[in-house]
Design a protein around this motif. Structure first.
Motif, PDB file in Angstrom:
ATOM      1  N   UNK A 281      19.258  -3.884  21.055  1.00  0.00           N
ATOM      2  CA  UNK A 281      18.430  -2.860  21.682  1.00  0.00           C
ATOM      3  C   UNK A 281      19.140  -1.518  21.530  1.00  0.00           C
ATOM      4  N   UNK A 282      18.447  -0.580  20.884  1.00  0.00           N
ATOM      5  CA  UNK A 282      19.034   0.730  20.606  1.00  0.00           C
ATOM      6  C   UNK A 282      18.706   1.686  21.747  1.00  0.00           C
ATOM      7  N   UNK A 283      19.692   2.459  22.163  1.00  0.00           N
ATOM      8  CA  UNK A 283      19.481   3.466  23.205  1.00  0.00           C
ATOM      9  C   UNK A 283      19.783   4.839  22.633  1.00  0.00           C
ATOM     10  N   UNK A 284      18.828   5.773  22.865  1.00  0.00           N
ATOM     11  CA  UNK A 284      19.022   7.161  22.407  1.00  0.00           C
ATOM     12  C   UNK A 284      19.169   8.115  23.602  1.00  0.00           C
ATOM     13  N   UNK A 285      19.401   7.547  24.777  1.00  0.00           N
ATOM     14  CA  UNK A 285      19.697   8.385  25.935  1.00  0.00           C
ATOM     15  C   UNK A 285      18.519   8.784  26.788  1.00  0.00           C
ATOM     16  N   UNK A 286      17.316   8.289  26.461  1.00  0.00           N
ATOM     17  CA  UNK A 286      16.125   8.595  27.253  1.00  0.00           C
ATOM     18  C   UNK A 286      15.248   7.357  27.273  1.00  0.00           C
ATOM     19  N   UNK A 287      14.865   6.883  28.476  1.00  0.00           N
ATOM     20  CA  UNK A 287      14.184   5.590  28.559  1.00  0.00           C
ATOM     21  C   UNK A 287      12.833   5.601  27.849  1.00  0.00           C
ATOM     22  N   UNK A 288      12.127   6.744  27.862  1.00  0.00           N
ATOM     23  CA  UNK A 288      10.829   6.802  27.182  1.00  0.00           C
ATOM     24  C   UNK A 288      11.024   6.787  25.676  1.00  0.00           C
ATOM     25  N   UNK A 289      12.005   7.575  25.194  1.00  0.00           N
ATOM     26  CA  UNK A 289      12.300   7.566  23.761  1.00  0.00           C
ATOM     27  C   UNK A 289      12.784   6.178  23.335  1.00  0.00           C
ATOM     28  N   UNK A 290      13.639   5.531  24.168  1.00  0.00           N
ATOM     29  CA  UNK A 290      14.118   4.174  23.865  1.00  0.00           C
ATOM     30  C   UNK A 290      12.950   3.211  23.677  1.00  0.00           C
ATOM     31  N   UNK A 291      11.968   3.324  24.553  1.00  0.00           N
ATOM     32  CA  UNK A 291      10.831   2.414  24.529  1.00  0.00           C
ATOM     33  C   UNK A 291      10.109   2.464  23.186  1.00  0.00           C
ATOM     34  N   UNK A 292       9.795   3.679  22.716  1.00  0.00           N
ATOM     35  CA  UNK A 292       8.999   3.796  21.487  1.00  0.00           C
ATOM     36  C   UNK A 292       9.825   3.555  20.229  1.00  0.00           C
ATOM     37  N   UNK A 293      11.118   3.944  20.256  1.00  0.00           N
ATOM     38  CA  UNK A 293      11.978   3.660  19.102  1.00  0.00           C
ATOM     39  C   UNK A 293      12.155   2.158  18.935  1.00  0.00           C
ATOM     40  N   UNK A 294      12.485   1.447  20.023  1.00  0.00           N
ATOM     41  CA  UNK A 294      12.699   0.001  19.945  1.00  0.00           C
ATOM     42  C   UNK A 294      11.413  -0.757  19.652  1.00  0.00           C
ATOM     43  N   UNK A 295      10.290  -0.228  20.109  1.00  0.00           N
ATOM     44  CA  UNK A 295       9.006  -0.880  19.814  1.00  0.00           C
ATOM     45  C   UNK A 295       8.767  -0.912  18.308  1.00  0.00           C
ATOM     46  N   UNK A 296       8.988   0.207  17.631  1.00  0.00           N
ATOM     47  CA  UNK A 296       8.782   0.258  16.182  1.00  0.00           C
ATOM     48  C   UNK A 296       9.821  -0.596  15.459  1.00  0.00           C
ATOM     49  N   UNK A 297      11.088  -0.502  15.879  1.00  0.00           N
ATOM     50  CA  UNK A 297      12.132  -1.292  15.227  1.00  0.00           C
ATOM     51  C   UNK A 297      11.864  -2.788  15.365  1.00  0.00           C
ATOM     52  N   UNK A 298      11.371  -3.191  16.541  1.00  0.00           N
ATOM     53  CA  UNK A 298      11.067  -4.605  16.760  1.00  0.00           C
ATOM     54  C   UNK A 298       9.931  -5.066  15.863  1.00  0.00           C
ATOM     55  N   UNK A 299       8.893  -4.231  15.747  1.00  0.00           N
ATOM     56  CA  UNK A 299       7.734  -4.619  14.935  1.00  0.00           C
ATOM     57  C   UNK A 299       8.031  -4.547  13.438  1.00  0.00           C
ATOM     58  N   UNK A 300       8.975  -3.691  13.050  1.00  0.00           N
ATOM     59  CA  UNK A 300       9.295  -3.558  11.626  1.00  0.00           C
ATOM     60  C   UNK A 300      10.397  -4.524  11.189  1.00  0.00           C
ATOM     61  N   UNK A 301      11.038  -5.191  12.146  1.00  0.00           N
ATOM     62  CA  UNK A 301      12.179  -6.045  11.810  1.00  0.00           C
ATOM     63  C   UNK A 301      11.780  -7.201  10.895  1.00  0.00           C
ATOM     64  N   UNK A 302      10.521  -7.610  10.944  1.00  0.00           N
ATOM     65  CA  UNK A 302      10.068  -8.697  10.088  1.00  0.00           C
ATOM     66  C   UNK A 302       9.720  -8.263   8.679  1.00  0.00           C
ATOM     67  N   UNK A 303       9.698  -6.954   8.431  1.00  0.00           N
ATOM     68  CA  UNK A 303       9.358  -6.440   7.102  1.00  0.00           C
ATOM     69  C   UNK A 303      10.537  -6.629   6.145  1.00  0.00           C
ATOM     70  N   UNK A 304      10.231  -6.991   4.921  1.00  0.00           N
ATOM     71  CA  UNK A 304      11.272  -7.124   3.913  1.00  0.00           C
ATOM     72  C   UNK A 304      11.811  -5.750   3.508  1.00  0.00           C
ATOM     73  N   UNK A 305      13.075  -5.690   3.171  1.00  0.00           N
ATOM     74  CA  UNK A 305      13.709  -4.469   2.674  1.00  0.00           C
ATOM     75  C   UNK A 305      13.593  -3.299   3.661  1.00  0.00           C
TER      76      UNK A 305
END
Length: 420
Positions: A281-305
């Motif tokens: 779980x990545x933290x960028x120092x703001x809970x709202x920013x953390x939410x949307x950054x981690x949401x995209x990273x989680x959904x993109x983690x299954x993508x190849x390359x």
């Protein structure tokens, strides 16, 4: 009529209109220097009418009162037209209240006009100074009027303007009879009630708009908090599942260790790590920013390359409205995710957050197709659904600047924001 009276009238009435339009109703005057050519009317046309056509001078004055705010101030034509009539009506109401008050006090007619003008101007200055901190809210309320409401306000103001004008002409003459004094008192009451109703109308319209904005803010804030809570609950559920499974795994490892060699244990541990992928779980120092950054990273983690690199943190002293932060980060990350999903090949995402002195810098660099260069369009609704306008609006509203740069299949979003 003395010409200096005409010039004085033009100056004072212009100042009254400016005070009410700018400080009370929040209209901004135009920056174009040619707009100031409107002063030719009171300095040339009105003096000419006073000399050559004095009987129609009140008509020329009425034209000036109506046209001046429409030309001098910026904004939509319909609200300016409607409230040009409203403002001139309110100013006339103030004038007649003052004149009738002086009449009741039996002020000599020789000084009544000049004294009444001075008192009326002073009252408007006081009202303007007291109202200036609310003028933005009042202006937003005015701009939200529906066409039928604008038409109704204009008609009522027009009728009141004619009525007040007739009373003003009538009572500028000396009033000696009791009947005149009685009518004068009645006119003051009616004028005062009218001014009160107009003021209360604007107040309630403004309050309704404020309450609506507050309700929308609370609703968005609740949505943000709910998303954050949901993410925390899901993360906790995953951790509980991992703990439960690892208890069972450790029991089995103990059994294997007692019956088999070390190589079997190593093999089993490897199978555990291949089955369970612990997500960072990545933290960028703001809970709202953390939410949307981690949401995209989680959904993109299954993508190849897919390759991601996130560096830096938002400083704790940075202050931005939660709704603005939600709008900004959700649109940024939605843009990123949409661009990455369309891109074929190695998908890259790099987020860098830094700050220097009193400025925060956010750079988001992601793989993108050449067609996504439309994001950099300066049209009113650029980006074809990418939410660029919302990003730009939030950044500019918070005193920052934003820029998109496309180069070599990479879209770079650069944001600069003041920390305080």
């Amino acid at each position: 009529m003395e010409l200096y009276f005409v010039y004085l009238w033009g100056l004072l009435e212009s100042l009254k209109i400016f005070l009410v339009f700018h400080f009370v109703m929040g209209f901004q005057h135009r920056k174009n220097i040619f707009v100031y050519l409107v002063v030719l009317y009171p300095t040339v046309a009105l003096p000419w009418a006073a000399v050559h056509d004095p009987t129609n001078l009140p008509i020329y004055k009425a034209i000036w009162l109506f046209v001046f705010p429409i030309i001098f101030f910026s904004g939509k034509l319909v609200p300016k037209t409607v409230f040009a009539m409203v403002v001139t009506t309110l100013i006339s109401i103030f004038d007649i209240i003052v004149i009738n008050g002086l009449t009741i006090l039996r002020v000599p007619a020789s000084i009544m006009s000049d004294l009444g003008t001075a008192i009326s101007f002073l009252l408007i200055v006081i009202i303007a100074m007291l109202s200036r901190k609310y003028n933005k809210t009042v202006n937003e309320a005015i701009m939200s009027f529906k066409p039928i409401m604008n038409a109704g306000v204009f008609m009522v103001s027009f009728i009141l303007y004619i009525w007040v004008g007739m009373l003003e002409i009538m009572f500028r003459a000396e009033a000696e009879s009791r009947l005149s004094e009685f009518i004068s008192v009645i006119s003051i009451i009616v004028a005062a009630v009218t001014a009160f109703l107009v003021t209360m109308g604007l107040y309630y319209i403004t309050r309704i708009r404020q309450m609506t904005a507050i309700d929308e803010y609370k609703s968005k804030l609740l949505d943000i908090n709910q998303q954050y809570v949901d993410a925390l609950i899901e993360r906790e559920r995953d951790l509980r599942g991992y703990r439960h499974d690892f208890n069972n795994h450790m029991i089995l490892i103990k059994s294997i260790a007692s019956e088999h060699s070390d190589s079997e244990i190593v093999k089993y541990i490897d199978s555990i790590f291949s089955k369970y992928e612990i997500k960072n779980v990545i933290s960028v120092g703001n809970k709202i920013a953390d939410l949307f950054v981690n949401k995209v990273l989680s959904e993109m983690s299954g993508e190849e390359d897919f390759v991601c690199d996130v560096k830096g943190k938002i400083p704790s002293q940075f202050r931005m409205d939660n709704v603005d932060m939600c709008t900004l980060m959700s649109n940024i990350m939605d843009n990123v995710q949409e661009a990455l999903k369309k891109f074929k090949g190695k998908k890259k995402l790099k987020i860098e957050i830094s700050h220097y002195e009193q400025m925060l810098y956010i750079d988001v660099n992601n793989s993108a197709l050449p067609e996504d260069k439309a994001l950099m369009s300066l049209k009113k609704e650029p980006g074809h659904g990418f939410g660029v306008k919302k990003i730009r609006d939030v950044v500019e509203r918070n005193g920052g600047v934003v820029q998109w740069v496309y180069d070599d299949n990479m879209m770079l979003l650069k944001i600069e924001l003041p920390i305080r």
